[in-house]
Design an enzyme around this catalytic site. Structure first.
Site, PDB file in Angstrom:
ATOM      1  CD  GLU A  13      -2.663  -1.301   2.503  1.00 55.04           C
ATOM      2  OE1 GLU A  13      -3.580  -0.510   2.727  1.00 55.04           O
ATOM      3  OE2 GLU A  13      -2.341  -2.200   3.304  1.00 55.04           O
ATOM      4  CB  SER A 142      -5.651  -0.862   0.004  1.00 57.22           C
ATOM      5  OG  SER A 142      -5.281   0.254   0.768  1.00 57.22           O
ATOM      6  CE1 TYR A 208      -7.037   4.182  -1.549  1.00 61.52           C
ATOM      7  CE2 TYR A 208      -6.790   1.888  -2.191  1.00 61.52           C
ATOM      8  CZ  TYR A 208      -6.842   2.857  -1.209  1.00 61.52           C
ATOM      9  OH  TYR A 208      -6.725   2.501   0.104  1.00 61.52           O
ATOM     10  NE  ARG A 246     -12.995   3.406   6.567  1.00 58.96           N
ATOM     11  CZ  ARG A 246     -12.016   3.072   5.713  1.00 58.96           C
ATOM     12  NH1 ARG A 246     -11.090   3.944   5.387  1.00 58.96           N
ATOM     13  NH2 ARG A 246     -11.975   1.856   5.201  1.00 58.96           N
ATOM     14  CG  ASP A 248     -14.640  -0.045   6.939  1.00 55.94           C
ATOM     15  OD1 ASP A 248     -14.937   1.134   7.230  1.00 55.94           O
ATOM     16  OD2 ASP A 248     -13.596  -0.350   6.336  1.00 55.94           O
ATOM     17  CD  GLU A 260     -10.849  -4.078   6.565  1.00 58.93           C
ATOM     18  OE1 GLU A 260     -10.087  -5.058   6.705  1.00 58.93           O
ATOM     19  OE2 GLU A 260     -10.780  -3.292   5.607  1.00 58.93           O
ATOM     20  CG  ASN A 262      -9.553   0.332   7.693  1.00 57.21           C
ATOM     21  OD1 ASN A 262      -8.740  -0.287   7.035  1.00 57.21           O
ATOM     22  ND2 ASN A 262     -10.855   0.177   7.550  1.00 57.21           N
ATOM     23  N   GLY A 266      -7.197   5.844   5.076  1.00 64.53           N
ATOM     24  CA  GLY A 266      -6.766   6.829   4.094  1.00 64.53           C
ATOM     25  C   GLY A 266      -7.157   8.232   4.526  1.00 64.53           C
TER      26      GLY A 266
END
Length: 301
Positions: A13, A142, A208, A246, A248, A260, A262, A266
């Site tokens: 990443e 990612s 992305y 974050r 999810d 998951e 994070n 990002g």
């Protein structure tokens, strides 16, 4: 205050990290901070390049960045850093451990099996979950090497591919539903974002590429919103996260399933976390100020 923006790294990443770091450097208030971009190309780089900063603003993703390794190095150097600590970073990077702890804490998450060897795939056990299945590196991010499979042949191919990026692969029951993300800042959930990928799931390209997905603030039923808020904050606490993360989820028939967490999501201006913060009235530059402030307070406490 010298703020070193740590970016790059050695994971798959790296490019995502570089984009995050560049956006952070651009957004930081130059009247408030002396901003020092620090690009990491090797593990040894961190020791040399970060030694004179007052705080490390982490823009890293993946292994040696999001897994607690860099956090541990910075602690031995006596340098404060932003975000979660060593333990929570390591736990959240390991999807298997994340799900074990959260399931123990009563958080709803899809069933899963871990595969470590392509020659020792227990097809009988795995297929009890039922196709389709999601295959992904256990400690990846990612959506690199992540795929949805519908047969034994596809499963084997996907496991082989995922093992190129990690020594453990998660095979998970595929929950078809609406993906949402819940940024948590200093223990408080920000506005929920819905994610509508153009492909069949929120893969690397969807995340992305331009117009790869629609991402917008979503208004949920009051009771459902409260349930998700409680789950997101509980996940944050159960895994001992600090400052920001974050969380999810997948929503299927009004039932949330944890995907998951994070710990270094990002953070370009258009990334999910800043989008949610903006909906709460927090501009990107202000968000970075808050992350730095909360992180320094954690260090003091």
């Amino acid at each position: 205050m010298k703020v070193g923006v740590i970016m790059g790294g050695i994971s798959a990443e790296r490019e995502v990290s570089l984009n995050t770091g560049k956006e952070m450097v651009k957004a930081l208030d130059k009247n408030k901070y002396e901003v020092i971009p620090i690009v990491i190309n090797t593990k040894e780089d961190l020791l040399e390049k970060a030694k004179d900063i007052d705080i490390a603003l982490l823009a890293l993703h993946g292994k040696f960045g999001e897994d607690g390794t860099v956090q541990g190095v910075l602690e031995t150097m006596g340098i404060p850093y932003t975000g979660c600590g060593v333990l929570s970073s390591a736990l959240c990077m390991d999807k298997d451990m994340t799900k074990r702890i959260l399931r123990f804490g009563g958080i709803n998450t899809a069933d899963w099996i871990i595969v470590k060897d392509k020659d020792k795939i227990n097809y009988e056990c795995i297929e009890k979950l039922g196709y389709p299945l999601v295959v992904k590196p256990n400690s990846g991010g990612s959506s690199v090497a992540t795929s949805i499979v519908n047969s034994r042949e596809e499963l084997e191919t996907a496991v082989i591919e995922a093992l190129k990026f990690d020594n453990e692969v998660m095979v998970e029951d595929y929950i078809k539903g609406d993906e949402i993300t819940c940024p948590v800042l200093n223990g408080v959930m920000l506005p929920i974002l819905a994610i509508k990928p153009k492909s069949n799931f929120f893969d690397y390209n969807s995340k992305y590429s331009d117009a790869g997905a629609e991402e917008y603030v979503v208004e949920l039923d009051k009771d459902l919103h409260k349930q998700i808020e409680q789950m997101a904050v509980n996940c944050f606490k159960l895994l001992k996260c600090k400052v920001y993360a974050r969380v999810d989820f997948i929503l299927k028939d009004g039932e949330p399933y944890l995907l998951e967490i994070n710990t270094l999501p990002g953070m370009t201006r258009n990334s999910l976390f800043p989008k949610s913060a903006k909906a709460a009235g927090i501009e990107f530059s202000q968000l970075l100020d808050m992350i730095i402030e909360y992180s320094l307070n954690e260090k003091v406490s």
